[in-house]
Design a protein around this motif. Structure first.
Motif, mmCIF file in Angstrom:
data_model
loop_
_atom_site.group_PDB
_atom_site.id
_atom_site.type_symbol
_atom_site.label_atom_id
_atom_site.label_comp_id
_atom_site.label_asym_id
_atom_site.label_seq_id
_atom_site.Cartn_x
_atom_site.Cartn_y
_atom_site.Cartn_z
ATOM 1 N N ILE A 2 18.103 -38.826 0.009
ATOM 2 C CA ILE A 2 16.978 -39.411 0.724
ATOM 3 C C ILE A 2 16.085 -38.275 1.213
ATOM 4 C CG2 ILE A 2 16.324 -40.758 2.758
ATOM 5 C CD1 ILE A 2 19.038 -42.240 2.418
ATOM 6 N N LYS A 3 14.801 -38.386 0.896
ATOM 7 C CA LYS A 3 13.833 -37.336 1.225
ATOM 8 C C LYS A 3 13.192 -37.610 2.586
ATOM 9 C CE LYS A 3 14.267 -35.644 -2.955
ATOM 10 N NZ LYS A 3 15.044 -34.482 -3.210
ATOM 11 N N LYS A 15 11.566 -27.782 14.180
ATOM 12 C CA LYS A 15 12.691 -26.870 13.923
ATOM 13 C C LYS A 15 13.961 -27.367 14.617
ATOM 14 C CE LYS A 15 10.651 -23.808 11.363
ATOM 15 N NZ LYS A 15 10.993 -23.684 9.951
ATOM 16 N N GLY A 16 13.784 -27.922 15.819
ATOM 17 C CA GLY A 16 14.926 -28.462 16.540
ATOM 18 C C GLY A 16 15.582 -29.606 15.799
ATOM 19 N N GLU A 25 25.123 -34.716 5.485
ATOM 20 C CA GLU A 25 26.165 -35.715 5.741
ATOM 21 C C GLU A 25 25.627 -37.136 5.642
ATOM 22 O OE1 GLU A 25 28.326 -34.968 9.379
ATOM 23 O OE2 GLU A 25 28.521 -32.832 8.907
ATOM 24 N N TRP A 26 24.336 -37.289 5.784
ATOM 25 C CA TRP A 26 23.685 -38.595 5.695
ATOM 26 C C TRP A 26 23.014 -38.786 4.333
ATOM 27 C CZ3 TRP A 26 24.865 -42.107 9.155
ATOM 28 C CH2 TRP A 26 25.378 -41.672 10.371
ATOM 29 N N ASN A 27 23.339 -37.922 3.392
ATOM 30 C CA ASN A 27 22.735 -37.956 2.063
ATOM 31 C C ASN A 27 21.215 -37.790 2.153
ATOM 32 O OD1 ASN A 27 22.877 -38.081 -0.760
ATOM 33 N ND2 ASN A 27 22.373 -40.263 -0.747
ATOM 34 N N CYS A 28 20.789 -36.949 3.086
ATOM 35 C CA CYS A 28 19.370 -36.701 3.313
ATOM 36 C C CYS A 28 19.079 -35.215 3.187
ATOM 37 C CB CYS A 28 18.975 -37.142 4.728
ATOM 38 S SG CYS A 28 19.163 -38.897 5.061
ATOM 39 N N GLU A 29 17.810 -34.932 2.897
ATOM 40 C CA GLU A 29 17.354 -33.547 2.921
ATOM 41 C C GLU A 29 15.931 -33.510 3.451
ATOM 42 O OE1 GLU A 29 17.260 -31.787 -0.973
ATOM 43 O OE2 GLU A 29 15.861 -33.254 -1.762
ATOM 44 N N ILE A 30 15.635 -32.456 4.207
ATOM 45 C CA ILE A 30 14.275 -32.260 4.692
ATOM 46 C C ILE A 30 13.438 -31.816 3.501
ATOM 47 C CG2 ILE A 30 12.773 -31.032 6.297
ATOM 48 C CD1 ILE A 30 14.835 -32.805 7.695
ATOM 49 N N LYS A 48 7.726 -37.465 -3.381
ATOM 50 C CA LYS A 48 8.513 -38.652 -3.051
ATOM 51 C C LYS A 48 9.106 -38.443 -1.664
ATOM 52 C CE LYS A 48 12.622 -41.268 -4.413
ATOM 53 N NZ LYS A 48 13.240 -41.311 -3.080
ATOM 54 N N ILE A 49 8.722 -39.301 -0.744
ATOM 55 C CA ILE A 49 9.248 -39.271 0.622
ATOM 56 C C ILE A 49 9.829 -40.653 0.909
ATOM 57 C CG2 ILE A 49 8.669 -39.047 3.079
ATOM 58 C CD1 ILE A 49 8.482 -36.384 1.619
ATOM 59 N N ASP A 50 11.024 -40.676 1.513
ATOM 60 C CA ASP A 50 11.671 -41.947 1.829
ATOM 61 C C ASP A 50 11.558 -42.313 3.307
ATOM 62 O OD1 ASP A 50 12.811 -42.440 -0.840
ATOM 63 O OD2 ASP A 50 14.006 -40.654 -0.402
ATOM 64 N N ILE A 51 11.731 -41.316 4.178
ATOM 65 C CA ILE A 51 11.717 -41.552 5.623
ATOM 66 C C ILE A 51 10.851 -40.489 6.297
ATOM 67 C CG2 ILE A 51 13.103 -41.714 7.732
ATOM 68 C CD1 ILE A 51 15.523 -42.448 5.947
ATOM 69 N N VAL A 52 10.012 -40.936 7.221
ATOM 70 C CA VAL A 52 9.167 -40.034 7.982
ATOM 71 C C VAL A 52 9.527 -40.162 9.461
ATOM 72 C CG1 VAL A 52 6.811 -39.446 8.655
ATOM 73 C CG2 VAL A 52 7.269 -40.263 6.330
#
Length: 184
Positions: A2-3, A15-16, A25-30, A48-52
């Motif tokens: 997930i992007k 940054k924080g 661990e959440w199958n996500c990457e920044i 492609k962005i999934d969550i903002v």
């Protein structure tokens, strides 16, 4: 994966969040970070962005304007607001625009992880629903051939049997007629 896009005009907030959450661990990457809504909009339009995760008050374009603009063309992106402003008007607009969560700063890791849990579960359910709603493929060559033979023989009962079998085959494949794509 997930992007994720992080949007905040305060770099230390971005940054924080980047360092606070175990994204993998959440199958996500920044995927990217932006310091205002316009910059974020450019990123969304080019990747492609999934969550903002976005702040509200930022220069050039605020978070609510960003959400409004993106939702006009892409309803699949989920938005989470992380802000220091708890005014009812902001929350009301956020709900109107379909924001998935509204978190007040300072945000703890547990709040972000609860949000990620909800979003990833919802995405998994949506993907399963989409897969089940995709078209069912059914070859109709044999049905057409049998019907044509039955027509030439004027065997109307046989045509009814063939059509009944056709609809049973659709049903047994967990399809409905609207979902069925036939190949001749």
């Amino acid at each position: 994966m997930i992007k994720i896009l992080l949007v905040d005009d305060e770099e230390f907030s971005i940054k924080g969040m980047e360092g606070l959450v175990p994204w993998e661990e959440w199958n996500c990457e920044i995927s990217a970070m932006a310091t205002n809504g316009l910059e974020a909009l450019d990123i969304i339009n080019s990747r492609k962005i999934d969550i903002v995760f976005t702040d509200i008050r930022m220069p050039e374009m605020d978070g609510l304007e960003l959400i409004k603009e993106v939702k006009k063309t892409n309803s699949k992106i989920d938005f989470v607001i992380i802000t220091g402003y708890g005014e009812f008007e902001y929350a009301q607009k956020a709900i109107k625009y379909g924001v998935k969560n509204y978190l007040l700063k300072p945000v703890g890791i547990s709040e972000i992880e609860e949000t990620l849990l909800s979003l990833t579960e919802n995405r998994a359910v949506a993907e399963q629903e989409q897969e089940s709603q995709e078209y069912c493929d059914l070859s109709i060559d044999s049905y057409v051939e049998e019907i044509l033979i039955s027509i030439t023989q004027k065997n109307w009962n046989k045509i009814s049997e063939i059509l009944l079998r056709f609809f049973k085959d659709i049903s047994s494949n967990n399809c409905n007629l609207e979902q069925t794509r036939v190949h001749a």
